[in-house]
Scaffold this motif. Structure first.
Motif, PDB file in Angstrom:
ATOM      1  N   GLY A 149      -5.683  54.032  63.944  1.00 45.05           N
ATOM      2  CA  GLY A 149      -6.328  54.526  62.732  1.00 45.05           C
ATOM      3  C   GLY A 149      -6.649  56.004  62.826  1.00 45.05           C
ATOM      4  O   GLY A 149      -6.476  56.761  61.863  1.00 45.05           O
ATOM      5  N   TYR A 169      -1.924  48.759  57.982  1.00 49.85           N
ATOM      6  CA  TYR A 169      -3.361  48.497  58.074  1.00 49.85           C
ATOM      7  C   TYR A 169      -3.683  47.000  58.012  1.00 49.85           C
ATOM      8  O   TYR A 169      -4.451  46.494  58.838  1.00 49.85           O
ATOM      9  CB  TYR A 169      -4.110  49.259  56.985  1.00 49.85           C
ATOM     10  CG  TYR A 169      -5.608  49.077  57.041  1.00 49.85           C
ATOM     11  CD1 TYR A 169      -6.371  49.778  57.966  1.00 49.85           C
ATOM     12  CD2 TYR A 169      -6.258  48.191  56.191  1.00 49.85           C
ATOM     13  CE1 TYR A 169      -7.745  49.608  58.033  1.00 49.85           C
ATOM     14  CE2 TYR A 169      -7.624  48.011  56.252  1.00 49.85           C
ATOM     15  CZ  TYR A 169      -8.358  48.724  57.171  1.00 49.85           C
ATOM     16  OH  TYR A 169      -9.717  48.536  57.241  1.00 49.85           O
ATOM     17  N   ILE A 202      -2.910  62.269  57.746  1.00 44.52           N
ATOM     18  CA  ILE A 202      -3.437  62.557  56.404  1.00 44.52           C
ATOM     19  C   ILE A 202      -4.031  63.963  56.342  1.00 44.52           C
ATOM     20  O   ILE A 202      -3.793  64.716  55.389  1.00 44.52           O
ATOM     21  CB  ILE A 202      -4.500  61.506  56.010  1.00 44.52           C
ATOM     22  CG1 ILE A 202      -3.853  60.125  55.851  1.00 44.52           C
ATOM     23  CG2 ILE A 202      -5.203  61.907  54.723  1.00 44.52           C
ATOM     24  CD1 ILE A 202      -4.846  59.023  55.552  1.00 44.52           C
ATOM     25  N   TYR A 258       1.373  52.532  55.431  1.00 46.10           N
ATOM     26  CA  TYR A 258       0.165  52.350  56.248  1.00 46.10           C
ATOM     27  C   TYR A 258      -0.896  51.577  55.475  1.00 46.10           C
ATOM     28  O   TYR A 258      -1.487  50.629  55.998  1.00 46.10           O
ATOM     29  CB  TYR A 258      -0.401  53.694  56.695  1.00 46.10           C
ATOM     30  CG  TYR A 258      -1.541  53.527  57.673  1.00 46.10           C
ATOM     31  CD1 TYR A 258      -1.292  53.432  59.042  1.00 46.10           C
ATOM     32  CD2 TYR A 258      -2.855  53.411  57.244  1.00 46.10           C
ATOM     33  CE1 TYR A 258      -2.328  53.236  59.951  1.00 46.10           C
ATOM     34  CE2 TYR A 258      -3.896  53.204  58.141  1.00 46.10           C
ATOM     35  CZ  TYR A 258      -3.623  53.125  59.493  1.00 46.10           C
ATOM     36  OH  TYR A 258      -4.654  52.918  60.375  1.00 46.10           O
ATOM     37  N   LYS A 259      -1.140  51.974  54.242  1.00 49.61           N
ATOM     38  CA  LYS A 259      -2.191  51.337  53.447  1.00 49.61           C
ATOM     39  C   LYS A 259      -1.922  49.856  53.221  1.00 49.61           C
ATOM     40  O   LYS A 259      -2.821  49.013  53.358  1.00 49.61           O
ATOM     41  CB  LYS A 259      -2.307  52.025  52.077  1.00 49.61           C
ATOM     42  CG  LYS A 259      -2.962  53.380  52.082  1.00 49.61           C
ATOM     43  CD  LYS A 259      -3.027  53.915  50.662  1.00 49.61           C
ATOM     44  CE  LYS A 259      -3.720  55.261  50.582  1.00 49.61           C
ATOM     45  NZ  LYS A 259      -3.760  55.795  49.202  1.00 49.61           N
ATOM     46  N   SER A 268     -12.764  52.531  53.834  1.00 52.58           N
ATOM     47  CA  SER A 268     -11.385  52.385  53.373  1.00 52.58           C
ATOM     48  C   SER A 268     -10.688  53.740  53.415  1.00 52.58           C
ATOM     49  O   SER A 268     -11.336  54.794  53.503  1.00 52.58           O
ATOM     50  CB  SER A 268     -11.341  51.841  51.940  1.00 52.58           C
ATOM     51  OG  SER A 268     -11.874  52.798  51.038  1.00 52.58           O
ATOM     52  N   LEU A 269      -9.372  53.697  53.327  1.00 54.54           N
ATOM     53  CA  LEU A 269      -8.603  54.940  53.289  1.00 54.54           C
ATOM     54  C   LEU A 269      -8.912  55.742  52.041  1.00 54.54           C
ATOM     55  O   LEU A 269      -8.947  56.972  52.074  1.00 54.54           O
ATOM     56  CB  LEU A 269      -7.105  54.623  53.336  1.00 54.54           C
ATOM     57  CG  LEU A 269      -6.493  54.393  54.724  1.00 54.54           C
ATOM     58  CD1 LEU A 269      -5.039  53.976  54.592  1.00 54.54           C
ATOM     59  CD2 LEU A 269      -6.605  55.642  55.575  1.00 54.54           C
ATOM     60  N   GLU A 270      -9.147  55.033  50.935  1.00 56.96           N
ATOM     61  CA  GLU A 270      -9.468  55.730  49.691  1.00 56.96           C
ATOM     62  C   GLU A 270     -10.757  56.536  49.839  1.00 56.96           C
ATOM     63  O   GLU A 270     -10.829  57.692  49.389  1.00 56.96           O
ATOM     64  CB  GLU A 270      -9.601  54.728  48.540  1.00 56.96           C
ATOM     65  CG  GLU A 270      -8.285  54.131  48.053  1.00 56.96           C
ATOM     66  CD  GLU A 270      -7.721  53.095  49.012  1.00 56.96           C
ATOM     67  OE1 GLU A 270      -6.510  52.803  48.914  1.00 56.96           O
ATOM     68  OE2 GLU A 270      -8.471  52.580  49.872  1.00 56.96           O
ATOM     69  N   ALA A 293      -5.231  59.140  60.595  1.00 56.70           N
ATOM     70  CA  ALA A 293      -6.127  60.121  59.968  1.00 56.70           C
ATOM     71  C   ALA A 293      -5.638  61.532  60.254  1.00 56.70           C
ATOM     72  O   ALA A 293      -5.734  62.422  59.392  1.00 56.70           O
ATOM     73  CB  ALA A 293      -7.548  59.933  60.485  1.00 56.70           C
ATOM     74  N   GLU A 331      -9.989  59.586  51.955  1.00 58.93           N
ATOM     75  CA  GLU A 331      -9.272  60.613  51.191  1.00 58.93           C
ATOM     76  C   GLU A 331     -10.212  61.343  50.244  1.00 58.93           C
ATOM     77  O   GLU A 331     -10.089  62.558  50.044  1.00 58.93           O
ATOM     78  CB  GLU A 331      -8.117  59.967  50.423  1.00 58.93           C
ATOM     79  CG  GLU A 331      -6.978  59.519  51.330  1.00 58.93           C
ATOM     80  CD  GLU A 331      -5.891  58.768  50.586  1.00 58.93           C
ATOM     81  OE1 GLU A 331      -4.730  59.118  50.763  1.00 58.93           O
ATOM     82  OE2 GLU A 331      -6.224  57.830  49.830  1.00 58.93           O
TER      83      GLU A 331
END
Length: 297
Positions: free
Chosen positions: A193, A131, A200, A126-127, A284-286, A197, A289
């Protein structure tokens, strides 16, 4: 479908200036011309460019690629998919998946995406692959209301993969850390997206109440009244007047009160919104998280 050179730039990741040079020096593409002499490209030209980009990413020179027949290009692409190097693998997969999607080649798209998930796992896929595809196609940050057929086609396959990953998670036997409420505003429909989520959060041991796209604020309020919600997550993707966005945020804050609100989307809008301390914006995903880790403490 016809594309401008700026469309090609977005979909291929290659600057317009470079595309023009490839045309002039190597006859890489043969665009049509409008009465005003503006370049226009069809699906065949776009697919050809994506193939050129893929082979160039694998190390072949543009001059060599443009001298090959269409059949030779396809043979090389098949070979490269088996031997693509770690340094170029993600860009290569992105370009090829976009090509398959634009051609409505579901078999090839699904096979390659499944291969990526098998090699790298759903999170890394995904990342580094899904994405970037979404961003190039404008699924996440688009400015208009009309979604091209290719976007629907691609996003539906991607949704299936994410749903499968969610279904594959082991059931959490412990009491969930926190309860998250996920939704999109009632004028938003691109939920890939948000769906990821959910993956995650569930993988991190959280309980998730997923409402999906086009959710009225009244429905959000009802859930918050009925359930002990710790965190709310939503996306504001569409480009909208700042005043309209601000009113929406103010109304949501009145409903949520002290609940943590997590927001992502169109930076032109959300970064100008005035918000209280319980709203966290991420790009961002980071960052998302990290937000999860912070709220789990």
């Amino acid at each position: 479908m016809n594309y401008s050179i700026s469309d090609l730039e977005q979909l291929s990741g290659i600057q317009s200036h470079t595309i023009r040079i490839w045309e002039q020096r190597y006859s890489a593409l043969k665009p049509m011309r409008t009465d005003g002499n503006t370049r226009l490209y069809d699906d065949t030209q776009l697919v050809k460019l994506l193939n050129i980009v893929s082979l160039n990413q694998s190390g072949l020179k543009i001059s060599k690629i443009c001298s090959l027949s269409e059949q030779d290009v396809e043979l090389l692409l098949d070979k490269e998919l088996q031997t693509v190097s770690p340094q170029t693998k993600f860009d290569y997969y992105v370009t090829q998946l976009i090509k398959f999607g634009l051609c409505y080649d579901e078999t090839s798209f699904e096979a390659l995406l499944s291969s990526c998930i098998g090699k790298f796992g759903i999170l890394e896929t995904y990342k580094n692959i899904i994405y970037p595809i979404l961003v190039r196609l404008g699924l996440m940050w688009r400015k208009d209301d009309i979604c091209p057929a290719q976007e629907h086609f691609l996003s539906n396959i991607i949704r299936r993969k994410i749903y499968s990953a969610i279904d594959g998670l082991e059931l959490n036997q412990k009491v969930p850390n926190k309860t998250w409420l996920l939704f999109l505003p009632e004028d938003e429909e691109h939920d890939v997206g948000l769906l990821f989520a959910q993956y995650i959060l569930k993988a991190s041991g959280h309980k998730v109440i997923y409402l999906g796209a086009k959710v009225p604020l009244g429905s959000v309020k009802r859930v918050i009244e009925d359930v002990n919600i710790h965190n709310v997550l939503f996306f504001m993707v569409k480009l909208r007047p700042l005043k309209t966005a601000q009113i929406y945020i103010d109304n949501l804050q009145m409903i949520c009160k002290k609940i943590n609100i997590h927001l992502a989307g169109n930076g032109q809008t959300i970064n100008q919104i005035t918000s209280s301390s319980n709203i966290r914006k991420f790009n961002s995903l980071e960052e998302f998280e990290n937000n999860i880790k912070d709220t789990s403490k």
